[in-house]
Structures are given as structure tokens and as C-alpha cells.
Design an enzyme around this catalytic site. Structure first.
Site, short mmCIF file in Angstrom:
data_model
loop_
_atom_site.label_atom_id
_atom_site.label_comp_id
_atom_site.label_asym_id
_atom_site.label_seq_id
_atom_site.Cartn_x
_atom_site.Cartn_y
_atom_site.Cartn_z
N GLY A 1 47.88 17.94 56.38
CA GLY A 1 47.64 18.64 55.11
C GLY A 1 46.22 19.14 55.01
N CYS B 1 53.94 10.53 43.89
CA CYS B 1 52.76 11.26 43.41
C CYS B 1 51.97 10.36 42.46
CB CYS B 1 53.15 12.55 42.69
SG CYS B 1 51.70 13.40 42.03
#
Lengths: 248, 330
Positions: free
Chosen positions: B272, B136
Site C-alpha cells: 500500500g 478499519c
């Protein structure tokens, strides 16, 4: 206009405040020099650089107007702004209300009354009959009663302490209206328990209703899942949920 | 899953997926009900939002904005914590068992030991696979450079998680490195069952009226069609570096995009941002588009196409049209 400029509407846009209306001691209505083709019930994400970004329900899209109570750091910062100052806006987002039937019952609890004014204005413009039931804790917190009346709506008010209108909950006012004859469709925005109570009332009467729900939001575009409510995306598939009776 | 006479199912670390399309972590993975909808909408697998040892509130808004053909986000790994996530995953599995959709639990932590602990706790929910999110890009202020930044730290997390669970693990890599292939090799040597590539591409959008970055975190991760060529390049490089399966992620929003990712070397494909355009049915639609393409081009199964773009330049694609594919379907 080039390709890159065509992307701009997806990003927050700077807009100037052209009018600030004082509704009561802690509630103000902001009007911006921004014109959006918005439907009643839709919302915008309002960004104050350096502070935060929040969803705010529209009371009009042309020009963009919203009503905000001072309850926390973001709304306090918004209340410190003056005419000529800027805010940043993206949207409008959400599905919005659908004006249906000849007689609409609009129910607003607390600050939930704001999008109801937008619905009522659109319904009256389309020559429909509108009854508004507005509830708040005290007389000082009742919003827009005069504006609904000026539009030509029948207005019923309730307050928790009886300082204006009938003493009791907004749902008590709704019950009284339903006793006198059924509207074609019920529209409501307000605290969750109020919406749940309205839904039960409409289900008991077999009345279609459109309820506007509220939840914490991040993207407002239906991808992050923050506003999820039983698998339903409040930001994109809502905030308005329409319930219709199943025909016998 | 047979569609148009082609077999879309793939084997990912011993788990059979009905099609190669996986809901990527961070998108709609916040509740069992939402993941159920994406599963019923046609996904082969769904991934829950990455969870940490303790609940996290994430960053203040603005956390997600749309920028042209993509999104820039810095949600800041908001999640209810691994204890609550176990319940969400159990419920997700219960709701999706009859649909045949695999469930992937995504984890992250601030330390190597934390990763092991979360993996062990999450394993109680018995997800089919565990995604190890070491990449991340949006929590550097709190957590420092992601573990995916260097081969050594990526391998250390991989080893710790492998020792903590028997469930196959997918290690998710970052494109924000000089040599993603080196990280992929290190992770494979450390025991990863698969890798996922890529996480979002670090970026920034500045509002010139406000004269400041829009996201409260200042920088964020770019996703969506804007990053697809970067993702394809990373998958291509990883395929040359490792022999474990690769989950290709980044900007896939059509069957053609998914096929491209598979030809670069992916065995499965994460989706996504495309749910913005296609809703919860996006993955099912992409699967159908894949089947249409495969049927029209004589590919019998997904493994006929994995890594095809790596063939020598002398090879001509016309040979596929007469059915000379790679041989066995797995």
C-alpha cells in the site's frame, strides 16, 4: 538536529501570518513567516486546527503567500485571522509549471489567476515576455491586474458583465491574443470549462499548453486516490498537465 | 510469471496470481483507471477501496499525514457505495483482463446483515476474490469496535458473507487485538477462504504547537515501513494458527520485505504505502526484486519459501542453496 526532527517537514508546520492584503470585498492574500523552495503551480495543504485542512495554490513560496476568497466555512475561518495568528502548512506539493519559450501567455479565470502571478514573476525574472489574460465575473472580482502590469506584462482583461475590460469570457480574450500572433506556450488556471476551452484552442493552433487542474484532495501525496482524474493523480502527477502538439 | 528462471505465480483460493503482490485496499483503489495503471505497473492483483451499502463522505481533512517512515490516516471509509462500486469493478476487470491481473473487491458494513448484503450485491461484478474488511480502526465513533475485535463477531461476519456469495473471501484482520491468532482461527472455522493481516495499527499524532491531535478523527491507522515488524509478527502467529492462505500486509516496500512476509507464512503480499516511494510501478519493481533474490538463492517458486521461518532451530538455511526446497510448486 536529530533523526526525529528530520521527519518534521512531513507534518504540518505552524507558521505566523505576517501580512494580510485585501484584494477585494471577499478576497485576501495571506503572507506567512515561512520560506519554501516552491515552484509556480505548486500548492500547500493549510490546516486550521479545529476547522479543516485544504489545498491552496501558492502565489509565492518565499515567503509563503496565498490568495483566498471567502466562499465557505474554511475560508471564512481563514478570513477571521489577523496578523500574528498562526496557520499550519504542509508541502509544497505537486509538479508545478515549467517556464518554457520566450513569450508566455498566462490565462487566469477567477481565482485561478493566483498561480499565474507566480509564473509571470518567474518568467519576467528570467527575461521572458509575458502576456496575461485575466477574466472575472465583474470588475470588482478582477484580481492582480496592477500587479501583472507592474511586473511588465501586457495585460488584457475580460468580465462577464463588461464592467471592466472587454465584455465576455476569458477565452474570448485569449482568442484575440492568438489572432495577433502566437505565444510559445500557454499557461492557464481556472474553472474546468475554461481549461477545457483553452485546451481546445491550443490544440487547434498546435500550441503547447500547461493547465492547472483542481480536485478534492485528502493526502496530497499520491496514495489515497481521492483527486484521481481519468487515472491521473492531480495532487502528485499534477496539478499541472502539459499538452504538446504531435509533430507532423 | 517467469522471471530470472523462477516462477513468481501463486494460487490464492483457486485464483492464479501472476505474482504474489496485491495492491492493498485503501491505496489508489478509487477508480478503474488507477487500478489499471497499478495492474499494468506489475501487480499480481489489485484491491478496490472498501465499499459499503450506501455512499459515505468520510471524515473531514486532515485525514492523511505522513509521519516519518509511515502514514497516519483516518479517511473514514469514504466510498461511492456498493452500487457504484459494482460498475467500477466491472470496468477494472474489463481493463485488466488482457494483463492477467486479478481483481479483488473490498467490502465493509455496519452490521452482519449489511456485510452479507454488500457481498451479494458486489458479487454481480464477479471480482476474483472478495476482501471482507472487518478491521478499519477509524470509524469507531460511528460504528463501534470493529468486528475484528473478538472471535465471535469476526466469525459471525465471515459466516454471513460466506452464505451470501460463492466468490472466495479473504477476511482482513486487525493488529489492534490481544490475540490475533485466536481471531484467525475463529474466522477459519467460520469458513473464510483466506485471511489478510494486517490492517493499520491504531495510532495518534499530536501537534504540540496546536496542542491537539492532527487528524480530524483524532486517532488514525498507521501504515508503511513503521509497522512492518508488527505485521510480520502477526502473520507469523496466524500461520501457526490456521491452514488457509494468508495475505501478509504491512510496510512492504521492497522484494526483501515481501520475502520476509512470505517466510513468516504469507502466500501473497499486500502493498500500500510503498506507492508513495515507488509510484504505480512499485509492485512490479518489488516482484522483480523478489525474482532476483529467489534466483540468487535457488528458490524455484514462492511456495518454496512460504512459512520457512517456522522451521525448527536445528534446520540450516544452507540446505536451500543446494536446491532442497519444500518440493512441489503450487
Amino acid at each position: 538536529m536529530n533523526y526525529v526532527n528530520n521527519w518534521r517537514p512531513d507534518l504540518p508546520r505552524a507558521a505566523r501570518i505576517i501580512q494580510i492584503g485585501v484584494e477585494n470585498e471577499r478576497t485576501r492574500t495571506f503572507v506567512l513567516d515561512l520560506h519554501l523552495a516552491a515552484r509556480p503551480g505548486q500548492f500547500v495543504m493549510v490546516w486550521l486546527p479545529g476547522v479543516e485542512e485544504r489545498p491552496l495554490s501558492l502565489i509565492a513560496g518565499d515567503p509563503v503567500s496565498f490568495t483566498v476568497a471567502r466562499v465557505g466555512p474554511f475560508t471564512t475561518a481563514l478570513h477571521q485571522l489577523r496578523v500574528g495568528d498562526r496557520v499550519w502548512v504542509r508541502g509544497p506539493y505537486g509538479n508545478g509549471f515549467d517556464v518554457r519559450g520566450q513569450h508566455l501567455l498566462c490565462v487566469g479565470g477567477g481565482y485561478g489567476v493566483a498561480p499565474m502571478l507566480f509564473v509571470a514573476r518567474q518568467a519576467i525574472a528570467a527575461s521572458r515576455r509575458v502576456t496575461a489574460v485575466i477574466g472575472a465575473r465583474t470588475a470588482a472580482e478582477l484580481l492582480f491586474t496592477d500587479r501583472f502590469a507592474a511586473l511588465g506584462c501586457a495585460v488584457i482583461t475580460t468580465t462577464d458583465d463588461g464592467s471592466a475590460g472587454a465584455r465576455g469570457l476569458v477565452t474570448d480574450g485569449v482568442r484575440r491574443v492568438l489572432e495577433q500572433g502566437l505565444p510559445d506556450e500557454v499557461y492557464a488556471c481556472g474553472p474546468r470549462p475554461m481549461l477545457e476551452a483553452i485546451l481546445r484552442l491550443c490544440q487547434a493552433e498546435g500550441l503547447p499548453c500547461q493547465l492547472s487542474w483542481e480536485n478534492k484532495m485528502r493526502c496530497a501525496m499520491g496514495i489515497c486516490g481521492t483527486c484521481e482524474q481519468n487515472g491521473w493523480l492531480v495532487c502528485r502527477e499534477g496539478p499541472v498537465q502539459r499538452w504538446v502538439p504531435i509533430p507532423p | 510469471m517467469l522471471q530470472n528462471g523462477v516462477d513468481l505465480s501463486v494460487d490464492l483460493c483457486g485464483i492464479r496470481l501472476r505474482n504474489p503482490l496485491i495492491l492493498a485496499s485503501g491505496i489508489l483503489g478509487t477508480s478503474a483507471a488507477l487500478m489499471e495503471r497499478v495492474g499494468r505497473g506489475g501487480a499480481g492483483a489489485v484491491t478496490s477501496k472498501s465499499c459499503s451499502p450506501l455512499p459515505r463522505a468520510g471524515h473531514p481533512n486532515p485525514t492523511v499525514i505522513k509521519w516519518g517512515p509511515g502514514f497516519l490516516n483516518a479517511v473514514g471509509l469514504a466510498n461511492p457505495g456498493v452500487e457504484a462500486q459494482v460498475e467500477i469493478l466491472r470496468e477494472t476487470r474489463r481493463r485488466l483482463v488482457d494483463v492477467g491481473v486479478a481483481v479483488i473487491g473490498s467490502i465493509f458494513a455496519e452490521t452482519v446483515e449489511g456485510f452479507a448484503r454488500v457481498a451479494e450485491t458486489l458479487s454481480a461484478a464477479e471480482p476474483d476474490l472478495i476482501e471482507v474488511n472487518i478491521s478499519c480502526p477509524n470509524v469507531a465513533h460511528e460504528l463501534g469496535a470493529p468486528f475484528s475485535s473478538a472471535p465471535e463477531s469476526a466469525a459471525a461476519v465471515t459466516r454471513a458473507v460466506k452464505a451470501a456469495t460463492d466468490i472466495p473471501i479473504i477476511v482482513k484482520l486487525s493488529p489492534n487485538v490481544t490475540d490475533i491468532a485466536a481471531i484467525a482461527r475463529a474466522v477459519e472455522e467460520a469458513g473464510a477462504d483466506a485471511i489478510a493481516a494486517i490492517n493499520t495499527v491504531s495510532g495518534m499524532v499530536i501537534d504540540i504547537e496546536a496542542a491537539r491531535p492532527v487528524l480530524s478523527n483524532l486517532e488514525g491507522g498507521l501504515s508503511g515501513p513503521a509497522i512492518k515488524p508488527i505485521a510480520v509478527r502477526c502473520v507469523y502467529q496466524c500461520y501457526q494458527a490456521v491452514s488457509i492462505p494468508i495475505v501478509g500486509i504491512g510496510g512492504v516496500s521492497s522484494g526483501a520485505d515481501a520475502i520476509e512476509m512470505i517466510m513468516a507464512g504469507a502466500r501473497a503480499v499486500g502493498v500500500g504505502s510503498a506507492v508513495f516511494w515507488g509510484g504505480v510501478e512499485a509492485l512490479g519493481r518489488i516482484a522483480q526484486e523478489m525474482a532476483d533474490f529467489m534466483s540468487a538463492h535457488g528458490y524455484r517458486c514462492v511456495s518454496d519459501m512460504v512459512g520457512l521461518a517456522h522451521r525448527p532451530s536445528s534446520w540450516q538455511p544452507s540446505s536451500i542453496e543446494v536446491g532442497v526446497a519444500t518440493g512441489r510448486c503450487i
